[in-house]
Scaffold this active site. Structure first.
Site, short mmCIF file in Angstrom:
data_model
loop_
_atom_site.label_atom_id
_atom_site.label_comp_id
_atom_site.label_asym_id
_atom_site.label_seq_id
_atom_site.Cartn_x
_atom_site.Cartn_y
_atom_site.Cartn_z
CG ASP A 20 7.46 6.46 0.56
OD1 ASP A 20 6.64 7.38 0.58
OD2 ASP A 20 8.55 6.52 -0.06
CD GLU B 5 5.53 10.41 2.62
OE1 GLU B 5 6.48 9.86 3.20
OE2 GLU B 5 5.67 11.11 1.60
CG ASP C 131 11.41 4.40 -3.21
OD1 ASP C 131 10.60 5.24 -3.61
OD2 ASP C 131 12.49 4.17 -3.76
#
Lengths: 177, 177
Positions: free
Chosen positions: B7, B68, B141
């Site tokens: 991420d 992502e 996260d």
């Protein structure tokens, strides 16, 4: 000092290598444009750019790297790719343990032409003159990269030395990052 | 298959390593958050992130990497840093010659919760359940990175194999890039 300037882009990334000292005409060493295909996978595009820039840094052994700072006033789709390319460009210098300085487009224009709002043609014209070239470097991405390198030599020499000294000091003391 | 999910973020970058097969609960291998200081030089931040991710890829030897995909609906200032971090994340996989797949936040949410508009709490709750954890992974996260890895195992297995085969074929034939 020898500076490698990078005008980051995912489709076309300009690279210019220049030697000189502040306030004097500079000497062109080389310039390049690294291309990647827009329909190619993003991972392959970034890897190709990464490998190409690493090779150019290794070949030309600049004392520092100057990269154009990315702003968001452009097309949003384009700017994402430009931001990704700028990360690869900054890493190319950082991984070679070179000082990396970023400049905004208007800083570069002001350093080269005296006006932060100068057009592309004016920047290219001044780059051609300052490097003593017979004709303008083509394509424009290469001229922009050369302008960045000249800007760094004229403006950034002091800042780059300070950054390099700080990096060296951090390495010596093993300061945690 | 073992997947390393990332991420991307410049201040906090979540990393999650998961093993599993499509449609079955997955096994947690490890998770991390890589931090860089907001007031640190951008070159040092990107280098720290690059080195940290390279170490984690080397340590965990995933078969593929899921990152992502960055969109621009966020704050413009933040998104530039996120785009730069995403380039470093994608490179971490690409430099290790691993297939890299990107997913949008809504693809991840839909894969994990059944709804592309699920909230963070719902994603974290499902990640906790799917990995059979006693309590939710913290910080968020890390949970998002684990969700990406699970999403890739469930959705991306086929696509990753196709990409890997294409990459291998390109290497064999020495196809120009």
């Amino acid at each position: 000092m020898r500076v490698l300037g990078i005008d980051p882009g995912l489709t076309r990334c300009g690279v210019g290598v220049v030697e000189g000292v502040p306030g004097r005409p500079c000497k062109l060493v080389a310039y390049y444009v690294v291309y990647t295909e827009a329909d190619e996978d993003i991972a392959l595009r970034l890897r190709h750019l990464d490998e190409s820039l690493a090779k150019l840094v290794a070949e030309h052994r600049p004392e520092s790297v100057a990269v154009e700072r990315v702003f968001s006033q452009h097309n949003v789709r384009t700017v994402m790719g430009t931001a990704q390319a700028s990360a690869v460009a900054i890493l190319a210098g950082a991984r070679a343990r070179l000082p990396v300085q970023t400049y905004t487009p208007s800083e570069v224009k002001a350093a080269i032409t005296g006006s932060g709002t100068a057009g592309k043609a004016q920047v290219t014209s001044m780059v051609t003159r300052l490097l003593g070239l017979d004709k303008p470097p083509r394509p424009a991405d290469a001229a922009d990269a050369l302008a960045l390198a000249i800007c760094h030599i004229w403006r950034g020499g002091t800042r780059a030395r300070i950054a390099a000294a700080a990096q060296a000091a951090a390495r010596r003391t093993g300061a945690p990052r």
